[in-house]
Design a protein around this motif. Structure first.
Motif, PDB file in Angstrom:
ATOM      1  N   ARG A 312      49.954  45.620  23.744  1.00  0.00           N
ATOM      2  CA  ARG A 312      50.134  46.567  24.856  1.00  0.00           C
ATOM      3  C   ARG A 312      49.057  46.337  25.912  1.00  0.00           C
ATOM      4  O   ARG A 312      47.883  46.177  25.587  1.00  0.00           O
ATOM      5  CB  ARG A 312      50.048  48.006  24.348  1.00  0.00           C
ATOM      6  CG  ARG A 312      51.167  48.389  23.394  1.00  0.00           C
ATOM      7  CD  ARG A 312      50.927  49.744  22.780  1.00  0.00           C
ATOM      8  NE  ARG A 312      49.682  49.783  22.018  1.00  0.00           N
ATOM      9  CZ  ARG A 312      49.348  50.738  21.175  1.00  0.00           C
ATOM     10  NH1 ARG A 312      50.157  51.749  20.978  1.00  0.00           N
ATOM     11  NH2 ARG A 312      48.206  50.690  20.518  1.00  0.00           N
ATOM     12  N   VAL A 313      49.474  46.326  27.181  1.00  0.00           N
ATOM     13  CA  VAL A 313      48.511  46.172  28.273  1.00  0.00           C
ATOM     14  C   VAL A 313      47.662  47.432  28.367  1.00  0.00           C
ATOM     15  O   VAL A 313      48.187  48.544  28.472  1.00  0.00           O
ATOM     16  CB  VAL A 313      49.233  45.917  29.612  1.00  0.00           C
ATOM     17  CG1 VAL A 313      48.239  45.909  30.764  1.00  0.00           C
ATOM     18  CG2 VAL A 313      49.996  44.600  29.562  1.00  0.00           C
ATOM     19  N   VAL A 314      46.346  47.264  28.316  1.00  0.00           N
ATOM     20  CA  VAL A 314      45.454  48.419  28.352  1.00  0.00           C
ATOM     21  C   VAL A 314      44.509  48.394  29.547  1.00  0.00           C
ATOM     22  O   VAL A 314      43.792  49.365  29.800  1.00  0.00           O
ATOM     23  CB  VAL A 314      44.630  48.537  27.054  1.00  0.00           C
ATOM     24  CG1 VAL A 314      45.520  48.909  25.892  1.00  0.00           C
ATOM     25  CG2 VAL A 314      43.880  47.239  26.753  1.00  0.00           C
ATOM     26  N   GLY A 315      44.465  47.297  30.278  1.00  0.00           N
ATOM     27  CA  GLY A 315      43.575  47.233  31.430  1.00  0.00           C
ATOM     28  C   GLY A 315      43.747  45.925  32.171  1.00  0.00           C
ATOM     29  O   GLY A 315      44.599  45.096  31.827  1.00  0.00           O
ATOM     30  N   VAL A 316      42.936  45.737  33.196  1.00  0.00           N
ATOM     31  CA  VAL A 316      43.007  44.543  34.036  1.00  0.00           C
ATOM     32  C   VAL A 316      41.591  44.072  34.332  1.00  0.00           C
ATOM     33  O   VAL A 316      40.691  44.884  34.558  1.00  0.00           O
ATOM     34  CB  VAL A 316      43.746  44.835  35.368  1.00  0.00           C
ATOM     35  CG1 VAL A 316      43.784  43.589  36.251  1.00  0.00           C
ATOM     36  CG2 VAL A 316      45.161  45.326  35.099  1.00  0.00           C
ATOM     37  N   VAL A 317      41.376  42.763  34.328  1.00  0.00           N
ATOM     38  CA  VAL A 317      40.086  42.171  34.657  1.00  0.00           C
ATOM     39  C   VAL A 317      40.301  41.144  35.757  1.00  0.00           C
ATOM     40  O   VAL A 317      41.354  40.515  35.838  1.00  0.00           O
ATOM     41  CB  VAL A 317      39.449  41.524  33.403  1.00  0.00           C
ATOM     42  CG1 VAL A 317      40.316  40.394  32.869  1.00  0.00           C
ATOM     43  CG2 VAL A 317      38.051  41.002  33.702  1.00  0.00           C
ATOM     44  N   GLY A 318      39.313  40.994  36.635  1.00  0.00           N
ATOM     45  CA  GLY A 318      39.494  40.032  37.714  1.00  0.00           C
ATOM     46  C   GLY A 318      38.271  39.873  38.578  1.00  0.00           C
ATOM     47  O   GLY A 318      37.177  40.358  38.262  1.00  0.00           O
ATOM     48  N   VAL A 319      38.445  39.162  39.684  1.00  0.00           N
ATOM     49  CA  VAL A 319      37.377  38.961  40.661  1.00  0.00           C
ATOM     50  C   VAL A 319      37.931  39.208  42.053  1.00  0.00           C
ATOM     51  O   VAL A 319      39.129  39.048  42.310  1.00  0.00           O
ATOM     52  CB  VAL A 319      36.777  37.539  40.589  1.00  0.00           C
ATOM     53  CG1 VAL A 319      36.185  37.251  39.219  1.00  0.00           C
ATOM     54  CG2 VAL A 319      37.801  36.486  40.959  1.00  0.00           C
ATOM     55  N   ILE A 320      37.033  39.588  42.947  1.00  0.00           N
ATOM     56  CA  ILE A 320      37.351  39.747  44.367  1.00  0.00           C
ATOM     57  C   ILE A 320      36.403  38.831  45.126  1.00  0.00           C
ATOM     58  O   ILE A 320      35.183  38.865  44.912  1.00  0.00           O
ATOM     59  CB  ILE A 320      37.160  41.195  44.831  1.00  0.00           C
ATOM     60  CG1 ILE A 320      38.073  42.128  44.034  1.00  0.00           C
ATOM     61  CG2 ILE A 320      37.446  41.331  46.332  1.00  0.00           C
ATOM     62  CD1 ILE A 320      37.783  43.601  44.274  1.00  0.00           C
ATOM     63  N   GLY A 321      36.940  37.999  45.979  1.00  0.00           N
ATOM     64  CA  GLY A 321      36.105  37.074  46.723  1.00  0.00           C
ATOM     65  C   GLY A 321      36.749  36.663  48.022  1.00  0.00           C
ATOM     66  O   GLY A 321      37.837  37.138  48.374  1.00  0.00           O
ATOM     67  N   PRO A 322      36.108  35.764  48.765  1.00  0.00           N
ATOM     68  CA  PRO A 322      36.699  35.278  50.017  1.00  0.00           C
ATOM     69  C   PRO A 322      37.945  34.462  49.735  1.00  0.00           C
ATOM     70  O   PRO A 322      38.130  33.952  48.618  1.00  0.00           O
ATOM     71  CB  PRO A 322      35.579  34.409  50.614  1.00  0.00           C
ATOM     72  CG  PRO A 322      34.788  33.955  49.425  1.00  0.00           C
ATOM     73  CD  PRO A 322      34.822  35.105  48.458  1.00  0.00           C
ATOM     74  N   THR A 323      38.801  34.301  50.723  1.00  0.00           N
ATOM     75  CA  THR A 323      40.029  33.535  50.504  1.00  0.00           C
ATOM     76  C   THR A 323      39.728  32.076  50.189  1.00  0.00           C
ATOM     77  O   THR A 323      40.572  31.379  49.630  1.00  0.00           O
ATOM     78  CB  THR A 323      40.948  33.599  51.741  1.00  0.00           C
ATOM     79  OG1 THR A 323      40.210  33.175  52.897  1.00  0.00           O
ATOM     80  CG2 THR A 323      41.472  35.001  51.969  1.00  0.00           C
ATOM     81  N   ARG A 324      38.533  31.590  50.504  1.00  0.00           N
ATOM     82  CA  ARG A 324      38.200  30.194  50.247  1.00  0.00           C
ATOM     83  C   ARG A 324      37.568  29.988  48.870  1.00  0.00           C
ATOM     84  O   ARG A 324      36.933  28.958  48.615  1.00  0.00           O
ATOM     85  CB  ARG A 324      37.243  29.667  51.323  1.00  0.00           C
ATOM     86  CG  ARG A 324      35.916  30.379  51.375  1.00  0.00           C
ATOM     87  CD  ARG A 324      34.977  29.717  52.380  1.00  0.00           C
ATOM     88  NE  ARG A 324      33.684  30.370  52.397  1.00  0.00           N
ATOM     89  CZ  ARG A 324      32.724  30.156  51.517  1.00  0.00           C
ATOM     90  NH1 ARG A 324      32.941  29.315  50.514  1.00  0.00           N
ATOM     91  NH2 ARG A 324      31.583  30.771  51.597  1.00  0.00           N
ATOM     92  N   LEU A 325      37.721  30.936  47.939  1.00  0.00           N
ATOM     93  CA  LEU A 325      37.128  30.744  46.619  1.00  0.00           C
ATOM     94  C   LEU A 325      37.835  29.627  45.861  1.00  0.00           C
ATOM     95  O   LEU A 325      38.947  29.226  46.194  1.00  0.00           O
ATOM     96  CB  LEU A 325      37.127  32.045  45.812  1.00  0.00           C
ATOM     97  CG  LEU A 325      38.459  32.756  45.497  1.00  0.00           C
ATOM     98  CD1 LEU A 325      39.151  32.134  44.324  1.00  0.00           C
ATOM     99  CD2 LEU A 325      38.202  34.228  45.234  1.00  0.00           C
TER     100      LEU A 325
END
Length: 346
Positions: A312-325
């Protein structure tokens, strides 16, 4: 936001487009025809300029200044990510760093904070984790009169956590009804989550077995159900490394930086964006204006759902950065972190 299918580009156009995108993602700078001419294409500068012009006409590349080289547009980045990007596995050093951080002793919340921190460190972006929406099991509930028509519901969890919620009650509810409702609810809540308690209480009331009078039943039905629904809708977001977004390129555009930091402050909106990745089968990539929240700051989000041992999906993980990452490097890193987190979730 869509461009031509990658299959509609000639082999020459694909090669030049790939070199421009990879060069831009590596340096953050537009790529000029002189740089492309010495990259092994075996094309004349005139031929390269002609192809660059065609790619610009298609909306895949743009020139920030008349004499500058080209850089991919957001449409171009999407085409590259979906049709040309070669994703590699995380390096052994990256896997070790992620696993070491998540394996540190402590509550699951500490592991989630560690996940956002290690992603921030490895990607040089802002790391984000949406905490699982897990309801605590309850130990006690007390209803306290505040004013005519209002009462305070004090809920104590088995983990020692306390939640206070103001609930609507009938304006002329007698104190005896409030006390009766408190006693009844406490007896029903012990060892249960709110959603479990709501189902049991409604079933008992519907069967006519409840000894509560009409006023108390109304309070139970409206107050407790409302609190339970609200609890499930309150995501908790952990953000680490926002300062990583203040690189040299960002400092030249202070308005974009201000907008980006304002966006990050709106944690509810960020959580809603990440929520869009909950139902995805794999890591999702939102580039620039593809998401409303970061459209003005021109930022990208890479997010992956993580699951408990029952899938079961319990959360989300990720990154936020510039479009040129570096998408090819960060995507598998986020995916590996999501899988590693899933192993920790009971």
């Amino acid at each position: 936001m869509s461009g031509p299918p990658i299959t509609e580009l000639t082999t020459r156009a694909r090669d030049i487009f790939r070199l421009v995108v990879e060069g831009y993602l590596s340096t953050g700078q537009p790529v000029g025809s002189k740089t492309l001419a010495v990259s092994g294409l075996n094309l004349s500068p005139a031929s390269i300029r002609s192809v660059l012009h065609d790619l610009e006409h298609l909306g895949l590349l743009a020139a920030p200044h008349t004499s500058a080289g080209r850089m991919p547009t957001e449409v171009g980045l999407r085409l590259f990510v979906d049709g040309m990007m070669q994703v590699a596995e995380p390096t052994q050093a990256e896997r070790t760093a992620i696993e070491r951080q998540l394996a540190a002793p402590g509550p699951i919340e500490a592991a989630l904070a560690a996940a956002s921190s290690v992603l921030s460190d490895l990607s040089a972006c802002a790391g984000v984790v949406m905490v699982p929406r897990r309801e605590p099991r309850l130990q006690h509930l007390q209803l306290v009169a505040l004013s005519p028509g209002k009462a305070l519901a004090v809920l104590v969890g088995e983990d020692g956590g306390i939640e206070n919620r103001v609930v609507d009650v009938p304006a002329h509810l007698p104190p005896s009804a409030l006390e009766a409702a408190s006693n009844y609810l406490s007896a029903q809540l012990v060892g249960r989550t709110l959603s479990e308690a709501v189902r049991a209480i409604r079933a008992e009331i519907a069967s006519g077995k409840s000894a509560l009078d009409a006023a108390s039943r109304d309070l139970v039905e409206r107050g407790l159900a409302l609190w339970s629904e609200d609890a499930l809708k309150r995501p908790v977001l952990i953000v680490r490394g926002a300062s990583n977004l203040l690189d040299d390129a960002a400092i030249t555009d202070l308005e974009r930086v201000r907008q980006l930091l304002d966006d990050l402050e709106s944690k509810q909106s960020v959580a809603e964006l990440l929520d869009a990745a909950r139902e995805a089968d794999a890591t999702r990539i939102f580039i620039g204006a593809e998401n409303r929240l970061f459209a003005l700051s021109g930022s990208s989000v890479i997010a992956s759902p993580y699951r408990d041992r029952e899938g079961r999906v319990v959360g989300v993980v990720g990154v936020i950065g510039p479009t040129r990452l570096n998408y090819a490097r960060v995507v598998p890193m986020v995916d590996f972190t999501a899988h590693s987190l899933g192993k920790l979730i009971g």
